[in-house]
Design an enzyme around this catalytic site. Sequence first.
Site, PDB file in Angstrom:
ATOM      1  N   HIS A  43     -48.099  -6.792  30.638  1.00  0.00           N
ATOM      2  CA  HIS A  43     -47.550  -5.823  30.014  1.00  0.00           C
ATOM      3  C   HIS A  43     -47.839  -4.402  30.313  1.00  0.00           C
ATOM      4  CE1 HIS A  43     -51.476  -6.449  27.522  1.00  0.00           C
ATOM      5  NE2 HIS A  43     -51.250  -5.117  27.569  1.00  0.00           N
TER       6      HIS A  43
HETATM    7  P1  TYD Z   1     -52.463  -9.813  24.052  1.00  0.00           P
HETATM    8  O1  TYD Z   1     -52.024  -8.280  23.956  1.00  0.00           O
HETATM    9  O2  TYD Z   1     -51.641 -10.730  23.962  1.00  0.00           O
HETATM   10  O3  TYD Z   1     -53.658  -9.957  24.970  1.00  0.00           O
HETATM   11  P2  TYD Z   1     -53.664  -9.824  26.733  1.00  0.00           P
HETATM   12  O4  TYD Z   1     -52.998  -8.567  26.893  1.00  0.00           O
HETATM   13  O5  TYD Z   1     -55.281  -9.585  26.793  1.00  0.00           O
HETATM   14  O6  TYD Z   1     -53.346 -11.083  27.010  1.00  0.00           O
HETATM   15  O7  TYD Z   1     -53.140  -9.851  22.547  1.00  0.00           O
HETATM   16  C1  TYD Z   1     -53.640 -11.223  22.059  1.00  0.00           C
HETATM   17  C2  TYD Z   1     -53.338 -10.998  20.539  1.00  0.00           C
HETATM   18  O8  TYD Z   1     -54.391 -10.251  19.920  1.00  0.00           O
HETATM   19  C3  TYD Z   1     -52.201 -10.472  20.161  1.00  0.00           C
HETATM   20  O9  TYD Z   1     -51.632 -11.194  18.880  1.00  0.00           O
HETATM   21  C4  TYD Z   1     -52.507  -9.166  19.644  1.00  0.00           C
HETATM   22  C5  TYD Z   1     -53.623  -9.114  19.252  1.00  0.00           C
HETATM   23  N1  TYD Z   1     -54.522  -7.854  19.273  1.00  0.00           N
HETATM   24  C6  TYD Z   1     -54.800  -7.004  18.336  1.00  0.00           C
HETATM   25  O10 TYD Z   1     -54.614  -7.493  16.982  1.00  0.00           O
HETATM   26  N2  TYD Z   1     -55.534  -5.982  18.517  1.00  0.00           N
HETATM   27  C7  TYD Z   1     -55.755  -5.599  19.831  1.00  0.00           C
HETATM   28  O11 TYD Z   1     -56.548  -4.670  20.066  1.00  0.00           O
HETATM   29  C8  TYD Z   1     -55.421  -6.293  20.971  1.00  0.00           C
HETATM   30  C9  TYD Z   1     -55.567  -5.741  22.351  1.00  0.00           C
HETATM   31  C10 TYD Z   1     -54.696  -7.439  20.700  1.00  0.00           C
END
Ligand code: TYD
Length: 134
Positions: free
Chosen positions: A50
């Site tokens: 992302h």
């Molecule tokens: P995600 O963005 O998919 O993680 P990565 O980029 O590491 O693959 O996040 C995983 C889950 O956690 C998603 O449901 C969003 C949640 N999340 C939060 O609630 N707070 C946060 O600060 C972050 C980074 C993610």
Amino acid sequence: MSIFSWMDFKVLGDERGQLVALEGNNNIPFDIKRVYYLTGTKPGVPRGFHAHKELDQVAICVTGKCRMIMDSGYEKEEAWLNSSTKGLRIRKMIWHEMHDFSEDCVLMVLASDIYDESDYIRQYSQFVEMVKNA
Ligand code: TYD
């Protein structure tokens, strides 16, 4: 100009071990509003995929390593995060992916804002389109 922008943190070490201090608007170039960290990561399971519309971040691999791919929409670069004394700046509108996590990896990220799903661009084609239209 490289997409990768590294910060070298001063290490306050003595015979008891190392200490690194991170301060918002000092050695971290923004007000830190959130800290999150990844643990229990798996070597074959990449994460990220992302970009953020506004969020500024600094990633620090406190233990272990992972391979970071960063993409501006025009250029793509990759590097290993494997030092607890170096921070990698992840600026807004940079597509990023984390690959090849070691099992002991602890990836800590300092962020300029609280979590906001509407700040995410999770579709690569949409990211490229936004970059080209900017
Ligand atoms: P995600 O963005 O998919 O993680 P990565 O980029 O590491 O693959 O996040 C995983 C889950 O956690 C998603 O449901 C969003 C949640 N999340 C939060 O609630 N707070 C946060 O600060 C972050 C980074 C993610």
